[in-house]
Design an enzyme around this catalytic site. Structure first.
Site, PDB file in Angstrom:
ATOM      1  N   TYR A  41       0.309  -1.334   0.141  1.00 57.49           N
ATOM      2  CA  TYR A  41      -0.012  -0.177   0.494  1.00 57.49           C
ATOM      3  C   TYR A  41       1.270   1.422   0.038  1.00 57.49           C
ATOM      4  O   TYR A  41       2.062   1.594   0.166  1.00 57.49           O
ATOM      5  CB  TYR A  41      -1.354  -0.092   1.585  1.00 57.49           C
ATOM      6  CG  TYR A  41      -0.298   0.369   2.686  1.00 57.49           C
ATOM      7  CD1 TYR A  41       0.483  -1.093   3.150  1.00 57.49           C
ATOM      8  CD2 TYR A  41      -0.975   1.078   2.957  1.00 57.49           C
ATOM      9  CE1 TYR A  41       1.135  -0.508   4.649  1.00 57.49           C
ATOM     10  CE2 TYR A  41      -0.462   1.983   4.002  1.00 57.49           C
ATOM     11  CZ  TYR A  41       0.427   0.895   4.850  1.00 57.49           C
ATOM     12  OH  TYR A  41       1.210   1.126   6.431  1.00 57.49           O
ATOM     13  N   ARG A  60       8.684   4.111  -4.391  1.00 52.12           N
ATOM     14  CA  ARG A  60       8.522   3.054  -3.533  1.00 52.12           C
ATOM     15  C   ARG A  60       7.102   1.937  -3.701  1.00 52.12           C
ATOM     16  O   ARG A  60       7.521   0.671  -3.902  1.00 52.12           O
ATOM     17  CB  ARG A  60       7.756   3.704  -2.255  1.00 52.12           C
ATOM     18  CG  ARG A  60       8.154   2.704  -0.950  1.00 52.12           C
ATOM     19  CD  ARG A  60       7.860   3.783   0.417  1.00 52.12           C
ATOM     20  NE  ARG A  60       6.521   3.638   0.860  1.00 52.12           N
ATOM     21  CZ  ARG A  60       6.488   5.099   1.550  1.00 52.12           C
ATOM     22  NH1 ARG A  60       7.850   4.747   2.338  1.00 52.12           N
ATOM     23  NH2 ARG A  60       5.568   5.286   1.542  1.00 52.12           N
ATOM     24  N   ARG A 109      -7.907 -21.231  -1.425  1.00 54.84           N
ATOM     25  CA  ARG A 109      -6.878 -20.477  -0.593  1.00 54.84           C
ATOM     26  C   ARG A 109      -5.229 -21.775  -1.186  1.00 54.84           C
ATOM     27  O   ARG A 109      -6.087 -22.727  -1.406  1.00 54.84           O
ATOM     28  CB  ARG A 109      -7.662 -20.375   0.864  1.00 54.84           C
ATOM     29  CG  ARG A 109      -6.174 -19.788   1.731  1.00 54.84           C
ATOM     30  CD  ARG A 109      -7.081 -20.171   3.311  1.00 54.84           C
ATOM     31  NE  ARG A 109      -5.857 -19.384   4.269  1.00 54.84           N
ATOM     32  CZ  ARG A 109      -5.223 -20.556   5.150  1.00 54.84           C
ATOM     33  NH1 ARG A 109      -5.269 -21.777   4.886  1.00 54.84           N
ATOM     34  NH2 ARG A 109      -4.422 -20.184   5.539  1.00 54.84           N
ATOM     35  N   LYS A 159       6.192  -1.961   1.881  1.00 60.05           N
ATOM     36  CA  LYS A 159       5.488  -1.647   2.859  1.00 60.05           C
ATOM     37  C   LYS A 159       4.113  -2.228   2.350  1.00 60.05           C
ATOM     38  O   LYS A 159       2.683  -2.122   1.565  1.00 60.05           O
ATOM     39  CB  LYS A 159       4.342  -0.673   2.148  1.00 60.05           C
ATOM     40  CG  LYS A 159       3.757   0.442   2.773  1.00 60.05           C
ATOM     41  CD  LYS A 159       4.069   2.272   3.001  1.00 60.05           C
ATOM     42  CE  LYS A 159       3.596   3.499   3.115  1.00 60.05           C
ATOM     43  NZ  LYS A 159       3.066   2.929   4.781  1.00 60.05           N
ATOM     44  N   GLU A 191      11.781   2.935  14.769  1.00 58.90           N
ATOM     45  CA  GLU A 191      10.706   3.303  14.122  1.00 58.90           C
ATOM     46  C   GLU A 191       9.845   3.373  14.780  1.00 58.90           C
ATOM     47  O   GLU A 191       9.056   3.303  15.555  1.00 58.90           O
ATOM     48  CB  GLU A 191      10.199   3.391  12.564  1.00 58.90           C
ATOM     49  CG  GLU A 191      10.167   1.999  12.525  1.00 58.90           C
ATOM     50  CD  GLU A 191       9.711   1.675  10.333  1.00 58.90           C
ATOM     51  OE1 GLU A 191       9.505   2.447  10.072  1.00 58.90           O
ATOM     52  OE2 GLU A 191       9.677   0.930  10.527  1.00 58.90           O
TER      53      GLU A 191
HETATM   54  N1  PDD Z   1       2.617   5.561   7.397  1.00 64.87           N
HETATM   55  N2  PDD Z   1       7.077   3.717   8.880  1.00 64.87           N
HETATM   56  C1  PDD Z   1       6.135   2.743   9.392  1.00 64.87           C
HETATM   57  C2  PDD Z   1       5.690   1.894  10.005  1.00 64.87           C
HETATM   58  C3  PDD Z   1       5.250   3.676   8.711  1.00 64.87           C
HETATM   59  O1  PDD Z   1       4.156   2.909   8.165  1.00 64.87           O
HETATM   60  C4  PDD Z   1       4.818   4.705   8.141  1.00 64.87           C
HETATM   61  C5  PDD Z   1       3.703   5.578   6.925  1.00 64.87           C
HETATM   62  C6  PDD Z   1       6.505   5.491   7.411  1.00 64.87           C
HETATM   63  C7  PDD Z   1       5.955   6.681   6.922  1.00 64.87           C
HETATM   64  O2  PDD Z   1       6.720   7.252   6.251  1.00 64.87           O
HETATM   65  P1  PDD Z   1       5.998   7.458   4.899  1.00 64.87           P
HETATM   66  O3  PDD Z   1       7.056   9.513   5.132  1.00 64.87           O
HETATM   67  O4  PDD Z   1       6.067   7.621   3.436  1.00 64.87           O
HETATM   68  O5  PDD Z   1       4.305   8.376   5.149  1.00 64.87           O
HETATM   69  C8  PDD Z   1       7.386   5.227   8.120  1.00 64.87           C
HETATM   70  C9  PDD Z   1       1.505   5.611   6.853  1.00 64.87           C
HETATM   71  C10 PDD Z   1       1.874   7.024   6.493  1.00 64.87           C
HETATM   72  C11 PDD Z   1       0.351   4.908   6.904  1.00 64.87           C
HETATM   73  O6  PDD Z   1       0.688   3.401   6.820  1.00 64.87           O
HETATM   74  O7  PDD Z   1      -1.103   5.426   7.145  1.00 64.87           O
END
Ligand code: PDD
Length: 295
Positions: A41, A60, A109, A159, A191
Site C-alpha cells: 500500500y 516506492r 486459498r 510497505k 521507528e
Molecule cells: N505510514 N514507518 C512506517 C512503519 C510507516 O507505516 C510509515 C507510513 C512511515 C512513514 O513513511 P512515509 O513518510 O512514506 O509516509 C514510516 C502511513 C502513513 C500509514 O500507514 O498510514
C-alpha cells in the site's frame, strides 16, 4: 442520517479500473490481501487539492511490488490520473489518498502464489478527507510516546498491509494515555508504529539509517534533504532510548503527520516538554517546500 449527510459521506472509490460509490465496490473473499496480507500500500497526502511527494510514493510502490514478485498493473501516468480524479470527485482539499495492490483473488486459498497470467492483482484506491491536516493542533502540543519491543517481521522496508502489530502498538499507547509508540530492537529505536523516528541533540538531527529494519519513509527523504539545505546537521545512525530521553527535541515524520514534534517518551519530558524550535521549523519548511512541489 439525512439524505444530504449520507450523500456527503459516500465516497467515490476506485477498484480495478472503475469508479464506484464506496458501498458498491466489491472484492472476492479469496483475495490474498484479505486472506494473507499479500498486498502492498501507499498513503499520499493532499494539500490544497494537490498530491504531496507523489513520485516518491509511486517509486516506492514499484519497489515493494518488485520485492514481492508482483507486476505493477497500473503505469505511473494512469496512477497519477486516478489519484487526481479521486481528489476531484471527492472534493478533497486536505486529506489522504490510500492505495492498495494485492496479488489478487485466485479461485481458492493456497500458500503458493497464483500464476500471474491467470490472476490479476486487485487495485483499490480511496480518499480520506482531513480538513485541517496541515494545521493540526497536535503539532502545537506535541505527542506523547511510549516504547515497545519491535515484534514485526524482518522486511519492514516493504510497505505491506500486515499492520496488526503496529495497530496493537497504537492500542498499547492509547491504553496508557499516550499518542503513539516507538519500537525498539536490540536496544535501538527502529521507528514509530506508522512513522519514522528522530531525535535532536546539540542541533544535530539523528535518525536510524535505511535498511530492512524500517520503512524508507518518503517524508523522511524529503525532510532530511530540506534539513541539509537549511544547513542543519543530520546523522543517520542507530540511537538508544536513553539517548532519546536525554535529547533536546524529538519528532516523527509520515505522509499523514508531516513533521510532528514529540514531547514525552516513556513519561520523560523531552527538552522543556514542548515542541522544539528545530522540529517546528522543520515542519514549516516541509509544508512550505512540499506544497511548492505538489502536483
Ligand atoms: N505510514 N514507518 C512506517 C512503519 C510507516 O507505516 C510509515 C507510513 C512511515 C512513514 O513513511 P512515509 O513518510 O512514506 O509516509 C514510516 C502511513 C502513513 C500509514 O500507514 O498510514
Amino acid at each position: 442520517m439525512g439524505l444530504i449527510e449520507e450523500h456527503r459521506m459516500t465516497r467515490t472509490v476506485y477498484l480495478n479500473g472503475e469508479y464506484f460509490l464506496e458501498n458498491e465496490a466489491k472484492i472476492s473473499i479469496f483475495d490474498r490481501g484479505f486472506l494473507m496480507a499479500d498486498a502492498v500500500y501507499e498513503v499520499t497526502s493532499v494539500l490544497d487539492g494537490k498530491l504531496i511527494d507523489f513520485k516518491g510514493h509511486a517509486d516506492r510502490l514499484n519497489r515493494s511490488l518488485d520485492e514481492l514478485d508482483m507486476k505493477n498493473p497500473i503505469p505511473y501516468e494512469e496512477l497519477l490520473t486516478v489519484h487526481r480524479e479521486l481528489v476531484r470527485l471527492n472534493d478533497i482539499d486536505e486529506g489522504l489518498v490510500y492505495l492498495q495492490i494485492s496479488r489478487g483473488a485466485p479461485s481458492d486459498r493456497d500458500f503458493v502464489y497464483p500464476n500471474p497470467d491467470e490472476t490479476d492483482p486487485t487495485v483499490v484506491l480511496f480518499t480520506q478527507n482531513k480538513p485541517g491536516l496541515a494545521n493540526s493542533p497536535s503539532a502545537k502540543k506535541g505527542l506523547k510516546i511510549i516504547s515497545i519491543d519491535d515484534e514485526r517481521w524482518g522486511r519492514r522496508d516493504i510497505k505491506t498491509v500486515q499492520l496488526l502489530y503496529p495497530s496493537m502498538g497504537k492500542m498499547m499507547a492509547k491504553k496508557v494515555g499516550a499518542d503513539d509508540a516507538w519500537m525498539v530492537q536490540d536496544g535501538y529505536v527502529t521507528e514509530g508504529t506508522s512513522n519514522n523516528a528522530y531525535i535532536i541533540k546539540n542541533n544535530k538531527i539523528v535518525t536510524r539509517g535505511l535498511s530492512n529494519d524500517i520503512l524508507h519513509g518518503i517524508t523522511r527523504a524529503a525532510v532530511l534533504r530540506f534539513a541539509k539545505e537549511a544547513q542543519m546537521q543530520v546523522e543517520e545512525r542507530n540511537f538508544t532510548l536513553d539517548e532519546a530521553y536525554e535529547a533536546d527535541e524529538a519528532f516523527i515524520t509520515s505522509a499523514s503527520t508531516f513533521v510532528m514534534p514529540v514531547v514525552e517518551i516513556d513519561g520523560n519530558k523531552i527538552g522543556h516538554g514542548l515542541p522544539g524550535s528545530n522540529s517546528s521549523r522543520l515542519r514549516e519548511i516541509y509544508l512550505e517546500e512540499s506544497k511548492k512541489l505538489a502536483i
